[in-house]
Design a protein around this motif. Structure first.
Motif, PDB file in Angstrom:
ATOM      1  N   HIS A   1       0.834  -1.205   0.000  1.00 28.27           N
ATOM      2  CA  HIS A   1       0.000   0.000   0.000  1.00 28.27           C
ATOM      3  C   HIS A   1       0.873   1.262   0.000  1.00 28.27           C
ATOM      4  O   HIS A   1       0.564   2.242  -0.685  1.00 28.27           O
ATOM      5  CB  HIS A   1      -0.926   0.027   1.209  1.00 28.27           C
ATOM      6  CG  HIS A   1      -1.720   1.293   1.303  1.00 28.27           C
ATOM      7  ND1 HIS A   1      -2.816   1.539   0.513  1.00 28.27           N
ATOM      8  CD2 HIS A   1      -1.533   2.413   2.051  1.00 28.27           C
ATOM      9  CE1 HIS A   1      -3.289   2.748   0.775  1.00 28.27           C
ATOM     10  NE2 HIS A   1      -2.521   3.295   1.707  1.00 28.27           N
TER      11      HIS A   1
ATOM     12  N   ASN B   1      -1.254  -1.904  -7.670  1.00 26.64           N
ATOM     13  CA  ASN B   1      -2.618  -2.232  -7.284  1.00 26.64           C
ATOM     14  C   ASN B   1      -2.905  -3.720  -7.507  1.00 26.64           C
ATOM     15  O   ASN B   1      -3.454  -4.399  -6.630  1.00 26.64           O
ATOM     16  CB  ASN B   1      -3.594  -1.382  -8.105  1.00 26.64           C
ATOM     17  CG  ASN B   1      -5.039  -1.760  -7.845  1.00 26.64           C
ATOM     18  OD1 ASN B   1      -5.556  -1.574  -6.753  1.00 26.64           O
ATOM     19  ND2 ASN B   1      -5.706  -2.317  -8.846  1.00 26.64           N
TER      20      ASN B   1
ATOM     21  N   PHE C   1      -1.060  -5.844  -4.987  1.00 23.58           N
ATOM     22  CA  PHE C   1      -1.729  -5.829  -3.678  1.00 23.58           C
ATOM     23  C   PHE C   1      -2.873  -6.836  -3.651  1.00 23.58           C
ATOM     24  O   PHE C   1      -2.994  -7.647  -2.726  1.00 23.58           O
ATOM     25  CB  PHE C   1      -2.252  -4.419  -3.390  1.00 23.58           C
ATOM     26  CG  PHE C   1      -3.001  -4.302  -2.081  1.00 23.58           C
ATOM     27  CD1 PHE C   1      -2.339  -3.929  -0.930  1.00 23.58           C
ATOM     28  CD2 PHE C   1      -4.375  -4.567  -2.013  1.00 23.58           C
ATOM     29  CE1 PHE C   1      -3.030  -3.817   0.292  1.00 23.58           C
ATOM     30  CE2 PHE C   1      -5.060  -4.462  -0.804  1.00 23.58           C
ATOM     31  CZ  PHE C   1      -4.392  -4.091   0.341  1.00 23.58           C
ATOM     32  N   HIS C   2      -3.713  -6.780  -4.674  1.00 21.78           N
ATOM     33  CA  HIS C   2      -4.864  -7.692  -4.718  1.00 21.78           C
ATOM     34  C   HIS C   2      -4.421  -9.149  -4.821  1.00 21.78           C
ATOM     35  O   HIS C   2      -5.006 -10.028  -4.176  1.00 21.78           O
ATOM     36  CB  HIS C   2      -5.776  -7.325  -5.892  1.00 21.78           C
ATOM     37  CG  HIS C   2      -6.617  -6.117  -5.637  1.00 21.78           C
ATOM     38  ND1 HIS C   2      -7.876  -6.182  -5.088  1.00 21.78           N
ATOM     39  CD2 HIS C   2      -6.379  -4.793  -5.848  1.00 21.78           C
ATOM     40  CE1 HIS C   2      -8.383  -4.967  -4.978  1.00 21.78           C
ATOM     41  NE2 HIS C   2      -7.496  -4.097  -5.437  1.00 21.78           N
TER      42      HIS C   2
ATOM     43  N   SER D   1      -9.387   5.680  -6.124  1.00 23.68           N
ATOM     44  CA  SER D   1      -8.963   4.306  -5.858  1.00 23.68           C
ATOM     45  C   SER D   1      -8.008   4.255  -4.673  1.00 23.68           C
ATOM     46  O   SER D   1      -8.075   3.353  -3.830  1.00 23.68           O
ATOM     47  CB  SER D   1      -8.303   3.712  -7.107  1.00 23.68           C
ATOM     48  OG  SER D   1      -7.876   2.387  -6.863  1.00 23.68           O
TER      49      SER D   1
ATOM     50  N   GLU E   1      -9.875   4.527  -1.487  1.00 26.22           N
ATOM     51  CA  GLU E   1     -10.546   3.254  -1.194  1.00 26.22           C
ATOM     52  C   GLU E   1      -9.552   2.245  -0.629  1.00 26.22           C
ATOM     53  O   GLU E   1      -9.870   1.493   0.304  1.00 26.22           O
ATOM     54  CB  GLU E   1     -11.208   2.720  -2.462  1.00 26.22           C
ATOM     55  CG  GLU E   1     -12.386   3.573  -2.921  1.00 26.22           C
ATOM     56  CD  GLU E   1     -12.686   3.437  -4.412  1.00 26.22           C
ATOM     57  OE1 GLU E   1     -12.175   2.492  -5.052  1.00 26.22           O
ATOM     58  OE2 GLU E   1     -13.415   4.298  -4.945  1.00 26.22           O
ATOM     59  N   HIS E   2      -8.348   2.242  -1.177  1.00 26.88           N
ATOM     60  CA  HIS E   2      -7.307   1.330  -0.663  1.00 26.88           C
ATOM     61  C   HIS E   2      -6.902   1.700   0.758  1.00 26.88           C
ATOM     62  O   HIS E   2      -6.616   0.812   1.570  1.00 26.88           O
ATOM     63  CB  HIS E   2      -6.096   1.345  -1.590  1.00 26.88           C
ATOM     64  CG  HIS E   2      -6.135   0.256  -2.614  1.00 26.88           C
ATOM     65  ND1 HIS E   2      -5.546  -0.970  -2.423  1.00 26.88           N
ATOM     66  CD2 HIS E   2      -6.727   0.193  -3.830  1.00 26.88           C
ATOM     67  CE1 HIS E   2      -5.751  -1.726  -3.479  1.00 26.88           C
ATOM     68  NE2 HIS E   2      -6.472  -1.045  -4.352  1.00 26.88           N
ATOM     69  N   ARG E   3      -6.866   2.985   1.057  1.00 29.87           N
ATOM     70  CA  ARG E   3      -6.552   3.405   2.428  1.00 29.87           C
ATOM     71  C   ARG E   3      -7.581   2.854   3.408  1.00 29.87           C
ATOM     72  O   ARG E   3      -7.249   2.394   4.505  1.00 29.87           O
ATOM     73  CB  ARG E   3      -6.517   4.930   2.514  1.00 29.87           C
ATOM     74  CG  ARG E   3      -5.294   5.568   1.883  1.00 29.87           C
ATOM     75  CD  ARG E   3      -5.413   7.094   1.918  1.00 29.87           C
ATOM     76  NE  ARG E   3      -4.324   7.733   1.176  1.00 29.87           N
ATOM     77  CZ  ARG E   3      -4.328   9.004   0.803  1.00 29.87           C
ATOM     78  NH1 ARG E   3      -5.383   9.774   1.088  1.00 29.87           N
ATOM     79  NH2 ARG E   3      -3.304   9.522   0.149  1.00 29.87           N
TER      80      ARG E   3
ATOM     81  N   MET F   1      -7.052  -0.864   3.814  1.00 34.52           N
ATOM     82  CA  MET F   1      -5.864  -1.122   4.614  1.00 34.52           C
ATOM     83  C   MET F   1      -6.120  -0.821   6.086  1.00 34.52           C
ATOM     84  O   MET F   1      -5.700  -1.567   6.967  1.00 34.52           O
ATOM     85  CB  MET F   1      -4.707  -0.268   4.084  1.00 34.52           C
ATOM     86  CG  MET F   1      -3.334  -0.733   4.538  1.00 34.52           C
ATOM     87  SD  MET F   1      -2.912  -2.377   3.913  1.00 34.52           S
ATOM     88  CE  MET F   1      -2.633  -3.240   5.472  1.00 34.52           C
TER      89      MET F   1
ATOM     90  N   MET G   1     -13.990  -3.525   0.491  1.00 39.10           N
ATOM     91  CA  MET G   1     -13.574  -4.139  -0.769  1.00 39.10           C
ATOM     92  C   MET G   1     -14.729  -4.152  -1.767  1.00 39.10           C
ATOM     93  O   MET G   1     -14.536  -3.885  -2.962  1.00 39.10           O
ATOM     94  CB  MET G   1     -13.058  -5.556  -0.529  1.00 39.10           C
ATOM     95  CG  MET G   1     -12.447  -6.220  -1.751  1.00 39.10           C
ATOM     96  SD  MET G   1     -10.937  -5.391  -2.345  1.00 39.10           S
ATOM     97  CE  MET G   1      -9.722  -6.089  -1.222  1.00 39.10           C
TER      98      MET G   1
ATOM     99  N   HIS H   1     -15.027  -0.775  -3.174  1.00 38.54           N
ATOM    100  CA  HIS H   1     -13.916  -0.525  -4.095  1.00 38.54           C
ATOM    101  C   HIS H   1     -14.266  -1.015  -5.498  1.00 38.54           C
ATOM    102  O   HIS H   1     -14.043  -0.317  -6.497  1.00 38.54           O
ATOM    103  CB  HIS H   1     -12.675  -1.232  -3.558  1.00 38.54           C
ATOM    104  CG  HIS H   1     -11.456  -1.089  -4.403  1.00 38.54           C
ATOM    105  ND1 HIS H   1     -11.008   0.134  -4.882  1.00 38.54           N
ATOM    106  CD2 HIS H   1     -10.573  -2.015  -4.857  1.00 38.54           C
ATOM    107  CE1 HIS H   1      -9.899  -0.048  -5.581  1.00 38.54           C
ATOM    108  NE2 HIS H   1      -9.624  -1.340  -5.597  1.00 38.54           N
TER     109      HIS H   1
END
Length: 211
Positions: free
Chosen positions: A115, A132, A135-136, A176, A179-181, A184, A199, A202
């Motif tokens: 992240h 990205n 990460f997924h 995006s 949303e990842h923050r 996390m 998720m 997202h």
């Protein structure tokens, strides 16, 4: 004998990967006819491994085979895209829930490090999407369900056919990242239900941007 039997398979898999990347890079555009003769000459191979490679891409949904017309790069309809994002949301939110509940502290740190790299890549579109995806994929690996991994891998290939369209929406990368923050933060808090919800949100936002 074993070496002889393996080499054709290795060849068509290599050709499949070359074509896959050309499709993702838009060198072979959605809806375009794939000129088998031209590609075979370009790669210096016979049409047999090329056709085997196209069959592989067809099973992945990247190529559409039409009777007596040959192979075409798949065009993703709005309905296709909705279906793909719906399934990805279900599968990856489930994986995120598992990770929030069961991952080790070291695994959570791995995701945090990815992240952090994503944060640094916000001004670099291609790098952002590379991190990205990493990460997924790492989250899925930690969740440890190979059947889910296989389904997600195939769905993400289809999603990539439309990836560049989603990038055209102004501010999508920044959205995006936010949303990842949230994902996390929920992971670090070990809040499984919140992680799954974030998720799902997202992927909903991703679909809105891609449509």
């Amino acid at each position: 004998m074993a070496e002889t039997s393996l080499s054709p398979r290795a060849l068509y898999e290599e050709v499949a990967e070359l074509l896959r990347q050309r499709i993702f890079n838009r060198e072979l555009a959605p809806g375009s006819w794939i000129d088998e003769l031209k590609l075979a000459e370009e790669y210096g191979i016979s049409r047999t491994p090329l056709r085997e490679a196209l069959k592989v891409l067809a099973t992945e949904g990247l190529v559409t085979m039409k009777v007596r017309r040959g192979a075409y790069v798949t065009e993703v309809s709005d309905s296709d895209l909705t279906d793909v994002y719906h399934l990805l949301a279900l599968l990856e939110s489930d994986a995120a829930e598992v990770v929030a509940a069961k991952a080790t502290d070291a695994q959570i740190r791995e995701l945090q490090n990815l992240h952090n790299e994503l944060e640094k890549a916000v001004k670099n579109r291609e790098r952002f999407f590379e991190i990205n995806e990493a990460f997924h994929m790492r989250l899925l690996e930690i969740a440890n369900n190979r059947w889910r991994d296989q389904m997600v891998a195939d769905l993400r290939k289809v999603m990539k056919l439309n990836r560049h369209n989603s990038l055209l929406k102004s501010g999508r990368i920044e959205e995006s990242l936010l949303e990842h923050r949230a994902i996390m933060a929920a992971l670090v808090a070990r809040d499984a239900a919140e992680t799954a919800q974030r998720m799902r949100e997202h992927f909903k936002s991703g679909l809105d941007a891609a449509a």
